[in-house]
Scaffold this motif. Sequence first.
Motif, PDB file in Angstrom:
ATOM      1  N   ALA A  39       1.548  10.694  -1.147  1.00 32.89           N
ATOM      2  CA  ALA A  39       2.471   9.592  -0.858  1.00 32.89           C
ATOM      3  C   ALA A  39       1.722   8.403  -0.245  1.00 32.89           C
ATOM      4  CB  ALA A  39       3.583  10.062   0.066  1.00 32.89           C
ATOM      5  N   VAL A  40       0.775   8.686   0.635  1.00 31.33           N
ATOM      6  CA  VAL A  40      -0.025   7.602   1.225  1.00 31.33           C
ATOM      7  C   VAL A  40      -0.825   6.890   0.132  1.00 31.33           C
ATOM      8  CG1 VAL A  40      -1.978   7.112   2.760  1.00 31.33           C
ATOM      9  CG2 VAL A  40      -0.109   8.571   3.534  1.00 31.33           C
ATOM     10  N   VAL A  41      -1.380   7.645  -0.801  1.00 29.05           N
ATOM     11  CA  VAL A  41      -2.130   7.048  -1.911  1.00 29.05           C
ATOM     12  C   VAL A  41      -1.220   6.158  -2.748  1.00 29.05           C
ATOM     13  CG1 VAL A  41      -3.355   7.559  -4.068  1.00 29.05           C
ATOM     14  CG2 VAL A  41      -3.896   8.837  -1.994  1.00 29.05           C
ATOM     15  N   VAL A  42       0.008   6.617  -2.991  1.00 32.24           N
ATOM     16  CA  VAL A  42       0.957   5.804  -3.762  1.00 32.24           C
ATOM     17  C   VAL A  42       1.269   4.514  -3.021  1.00 32.24           C
ATOM     18  CG1 VAL A  42       3.334   5.701  -4.633  1.00 32.24           C
ATOM     19  CG2 VAL A  42       1.971   7.752  -4.990  1.00 32.24           C
ATOM     20  N   VAL A  43       1.479   4.599  -1.727  1.00 35.22           N
ATOM     21  CA  VAL A  43       1.783   3.398  -0.933  1.00 35.22           C
ATOM     22  C   VAL A  43       0.583   2.453  -0.938  1.00 35.22           C
ATOM     23  CG1 VAL A  43       2.269   2.582   1.404  1.00 35.22           C
ATOM     24  CG2 VAL A  43       3.525   4.520   0.484  1.00 35.22           C
ATOM     25  N   LEU A  44      -0.613   2.987  -0.817  1.00 37.68           N
ATOM     26  CA  LEU A  44      -1.809   2.139  -0.857  1.00 37.68           C
ATOM     27  C   LEU A  44      -1.974   1.482  -2.227  1.00 37.68           C
ATOM     28  CD1 LEU A  44      -4.341   4.326   1.141  1.00 37.68           C
ATOM     29  CD2 LEU A  44      -3.222   2.217   1.891  1.00 37.68           C
ATOM     30  N   LEU A  45      -1.717   2.225  -3.290  1.00 34.38           N
ATOM     31  CA  LEU A  45      -1.762   1.638  -4.631  1.00 34.38           C
ATOM     32  C   LEU A  45      -0.733   0.530  -4.776  1.00 34.38           C
ATOM     33  CD1 LEU A  45      -2.270   4.613  -7.101  1.00 34.38           C
ATOM     34  CD2 LEU A  45      -3.702   2.587  -6.887  1.00 34.38           C
ATOM     35  N   PHE A  46       0.440   0.757  -4.196  1.00 32.94           N
ATOM     36  CA  PHE A  46       1.472  -0.277  -4.232  1.00 32.94           C
ATOM     37  C   PHE A  46       1.001  -1.524  -3.501  1.00 32.94           C
ATOM     38  CE2 PHE A  46       5.265  -2.374  -2.534  1.00 32.94           C
ATOM     39  CZ  PHE A  46       5.910  -2.669  -3.718  1.00 32.94           C
ATOM     40  N   GLY A  47       0.339  -1.334  -2.359  1.00 32.45           N
ATOM     41  CA  GLY A  47      -0.200  -2.480  -1.621  1.00 32.45           C
ATOM     42  C   GLY A  47      -1.235  -3.241  -2.422  1.00 32.45           C
ATOM     43  N   VAL A  48      -2.111  -2.517  -3.087  1.00 31.75           N
ATOM     44  CA  VAL A  48      -3.119  -3.162  -3.939  1.00 31.75           C
ATOM     45  C   VAL A  48      -2.438  -3.879  -5.095  1.00 31.75           C
ATOM     46  CG1 VAL A  48      -4.996  -2.680  -5.575  1.00 31.75           C
ATOM     47  CG2 VAL A  48      -4.984  -1.597  -3.322  1.00 31.75           C
ATOM     48  N   LEU A  68       4.050 -15.890   0.675  1.00 35.73           N
ATOM     49  CA  LEU A  68       3.774 -14.464   0.484  1.00 35.73           C
ATOM     50  C   LEU A  68       2.854 -13.877   1.546  1.00 35.73           C
ATOM     51  CD1 LEU A  68       3.240 -14.318  -3.361  1.00 35.73           C
ATOM     52  CD2 LEU A  68       5.176 -13.464  -2.075  1.00 35.73           C
ATOM     53  N   LYS A  69       2.049 -14.693   2.167  1.00 35.45           N
ATOM     54  CA  LYS A  69       1.060 -14.162   3.112  1.00 35.45           C
ATOM     55  C   LYS A  69       1.686 -13.405   4.280  1.00 35.45           C
ATOM     56  CE  LYS A  69      -2.690 -17.110   1.772  1.00 35.45           C
ATOM     57  NZ  LYS A  69      -3.670 -18.102   2.142  1.00 35.45           N
ATOM     58  N   PRO A  70       2.756 -13.910   4.917  1.00 34.72           N
ATOM     59  CA  PRO A  70       3.353 -13.113   6.006  1.00 34.72           C
ATOM     60  C   PRO A  70       3.900 -11.772   5.528  1.00 34.72           C
ATOM     61  CG  PRO A  70       4.160 -15.374   6.074  1.00 34.72           C
ATOM     62  CD  PRO A  70       3.371 -15.223   4.815  1.00 34.72           C
ATOM     63  N   LEU A  71       4.446 -11.750   4.339  1.00 35.67           N
ATOM     64  CA  LEU A  71       4.959 -10.501   3.787  1.00 35.67           C
ATOM     65  C   LEU A  71       3.830  -9.492   3.585  1.00 35.67           C
ATOM     66  CD1 LEU A  71       7.321  -8.904   2.500  1.00 35.67           C
ATOM     67  CD2 LEU A  71       6.635  -9.927   0.332  1.00 35.67           C
ATOM     68  N   LEU A  72       2.722  -9.943   3.055  1.00 32.34           N
ATOM     69  CA  LEU A  72       1.577  -9.054   2.838  1.00 32.34           C
ATOM     70  C   LEU A  72       0.992  -8.575   4.161  1.00 32.34           C
ATOM     71  CD1 LEU A  72      -0.141 -10.857  -0.142  1.00 32.34           C
ATOM     72  CD2 LEU A  72       1.145  -8.730  -0.191  1.00 32.34           C
ATOM     73  N   ARG A  73       0.991  -9.435   5.175  1.00 29.25           N
ATOM     74  CA  ARG A  73       0.498  -9.012   6.495  1.00 29.25           C
ATOM     75  C   ARG A  73       1.387  -7.916   7.077  1.00 29.25           C
ATOM     76  NH1 ARG A  73       0.057 -14.738   7.728  1.00 29.25           N
ATOM     77  NH2 ARG A  73      -2.006 -15.354   7.049  1.00 29.25           N
ATOM     78  N   ARG A  74       2.710  -8.095   6.951  1.00 24.64           N
ATOM     79  CA  ARG A  74       3.638  -7.076   7.448  1.00 24.64           C
ATOM     80  C   ARG A  74       3.448  -5.754   6.708  1.00 24.64           C
ATOM     81  NH1 ARG A  74       8.832  -9.786   6.537  1.00 24.64           N
ATOM     82  NH2 ARG A  74       7.872 -11.812   6.630  1.00 24.64           N
ATOM     83  N   GLY A  76       0.692  -4.684   5.359  1.00 23.79           N
ATOM     84  CA  GLY A  76      -0.559  -4.111   5.856  1.00 23.79           C
ATOM     85  C   GLY A  76      -0.387  -3.432   7.199  1.00 23.79           C
ATOM     86  N   ARG A  77       0.355  -4.074   8.115  1.00 21.34           N
ATOM     87  CA  ARG A  77       0.605  -3.468   9.426  1.00 21.34           C
ATOM     88  C   ARG A  77       1.407  -2.181   9.286  1.00 21.34           C
ATOM     89  NH1 ARG A  77       3.106  -8.382  11.582  1.00 21.34           N
ATOM     90  NH2 ARG A  77       1.505  -9.844  11.010  1.00 21.34           N
ATOM     91  N   TRP A  78       2.399  -2.199   8.391  1.00 20.93           N
ATOM     92  CA  TRP A  78       3.232  -1.032   8.169  1.00 20.93           C
ATOM     93  C   TRP A  78       2.380   0.126   7.647  1.00 20.93           C
ATOM     94  CZ3 TRP A  78       4.947   1.275   3.462  1.00 20.93           C
ATOM     95  CH2 TRP A  78       5.954   2.221   3.631  1.00 20.93           C
ATOM     96  N   LEU A  79       1.502  -0.161   6.686  1.00 19.69           N
ATOM     97  CA  LEU A  79       0.625   0.879   6.138  1.00 19.69           C
ATOM     98  C   LEU A  79      -0.297   1.443   7.211  1.00 19.69           C
ATOM     99  CD1 LEU A  79      -0.367  -0.656   2.705  1.00 19.69           C
ATOM    100  CD2 LEU A  79       1.029   1.357   3.100  1.00 19.69           C
ATOM    101  N   ARG A  80      -0.836   0.564   8.072  1.00 19.70           N
ATOM    102  CA  ARG A  80      -1.720   1.039   9.144  1.00 19.70           C
ATOM    103  C   ARG A  80      -0.974   1.970  10.087  1.00 19.70           C
ATOM    104  NH1 ARG A  80      -3.074  -4.343  10.504  1.00 19.70           N
ATOM    105  NH2 ARG A  80      -3.890  -5.082   8.549  1.00 19.70           N
ATOM    106  N   ARG A  81       0.281   1.624  10.443  1.00 21.50           N
ATOM    107  CA  ARG A  81       1.069   2.480  11.335  1.00 21.50           C
ATOM    108  C   ARG A  81       1.301   3.854  10.721  1.00 21.50           C
ATOM    109  NH1 ARG A  81       6.016  -0.634  11.964  1.00 21.50           N
ATOM    110  NH2 ARG A  81       4.948  -2.500  11.327  1.00 21.50           N
ATOM    111  N   ILE A  82       1.591   3.887   9.439  1.00 22.85           N
ATOM    112  CA  ILE A  82       1.822   5.172   8.759  1.00 22.85           C
ATOM    113  C   ILE A  82       0.551   6.006   8.778  1.00 22.85           C
ATOM    114  CG2 ILE A  82       2.210   6.221   6.500  1.00 22.85           C
ATOM    115  CD1 ILE A  82       4.264   4.066   5.972  1.00 22.85           C
ATOM    116  N   ILE A  83      -0.567   5.389   8.492  1.00 21.20           N
ATOM    117  CA  ILE A  83      -1.846   6.118   8.458  1.00 21.20           C
ATOM    118  C   ILE A  83      -2.189   6.645   9.852  1.00 21.20           C
ATOM    119  CG2 ILE A  83      -4.336   5.841   8.107  1.00 21.20           C
ATOM    120  CD1 ILE A  83      -3.577   3.905   5.802  1.00 21.20           C
ATOM    121  N   VAL A  84      -1.978   5.840  10.889  1.00 16.68           N
ATOM    122  CA  VAL A  84      -2.275   6.279  12.256  1.00 16.68           C
ATOM    123  C   VAL A  84      -1.378   7.449  12.634  1.00 16.68           C
ATOM    124  CG1 VAL A  84      -2.084   5.588  14.675  1.00 16.68           C
ATOM    125  CG2 VAL A  84      -3.212   4.090  13.039  1.00 16.68           C
TER     126      VAL A  84
END
Length: 89
Positions: A39-48, A68-74, A76-84
Amino acid sequence: MSKKTRGARDAVMGLMIALASFAYQQFVNGNTEVAAVTAVVVVLLFGVFREADARTIEYFAGPDAEELKPLLRRLGRWLRRIIVRYRAR
């Protein structure tokens, strides 16, 4: 959008769908660790995928793409929280 670009986008989307299905099957079978990593890989692929989309939009839209930049930053932060959280387990 060129045929090559569209083909690459379709391939990434197909990979995400296949991996999401695999993650679901693993979760149902009780392999929660494999399901979580997939699931993390899928989310990372979605981010890419979204980042590549944003760069394409930025290329064609120019200054209007700044929205779009603020959306992409959010994202990225969301993905980092999930990974942590996953690493803390």
